[in-house]
Design a protein around this motif. Structure first.
Motif, short mmCIF file in Angstrom:
data_model
loop_
_atom_site.label_atom_id
_atom_site.label_comp_id
_atom_site.label_asym_id
_atom_site.label_seq_id
_atom_site.Cartn_x
_atom_site.Cartn_y
_atom_site.Cartn_z
N ILE A 241 0.85 -1.19 0.00
CA ILE A 241 0.00 0.00 0.00
C ILE A 241 0.88 1.24 0.00
N HIS A 242 0.55 2.17 -0.86
CA HIS A 242 1.31 3.42 -0.97
C HIS A 242 0.37 4.59 -0.73
N LEU A 243 0.81 5.52 0.10
CA LEU A 243 0.02 6.70 0.40
C LEU A 243 0.73 7.94 -0.10
N ASP A 244 -0.03 8.81 -0.70
CA ASP A 244 0.50 10.08 -1.20
C ASP A 244 0.70 11.01 -0.02
N GLN B 214 -7.80 12.10 3.77
CA GLN B 214 -7.64 11.51 2.45
C GLN B 214 -6.72 10.30 2.51
N LYS B 215 -5.70 10.35 3.36
CA LYS B 215 -4.81 9.21 3.52
C LYS B 215 -5.56 8.02 4.10
#
Length: 77
Positions: A20-23, A30-31
């Protein structure tokens, strides 16, 4: 999702949270939404090859609070 029995869950259907990648530019809310969208079932997932099931007590903290604390710890690392 939280009421699923472990024996009813198929490992091949679980999401590996290491993928999983979070901006970092997203707000905390939003995360959290992005994480939930990516993980699918936040109560049952993989951590590498290890299946994980999370259970919470009825009067314990809400999942959102726990996830927020988790992400804050990650940010501080």
């Amino acid at each position: 999702m939280s009421q699923q029995r472990w024996g009813d869950i198929r490992k091949e259907e679980l999401t590996d949270i290491s993928q999983i990648h979070l901006d970092e530019n997203l707000s905390p809310e939003q995360k959290m939404c992005s994480f939930l969208e990516q993980v699918g079932n936040p109560y049952c997932f993989l951590c590498g090859e290890t299946p994980v099931q999370i259970c919470f007590t009825e009067n314990g903290p809400e999942l959102g609070e726990l996830l927020q604390a988790y992400f804050l710890r990650l940010k501080q690392s």
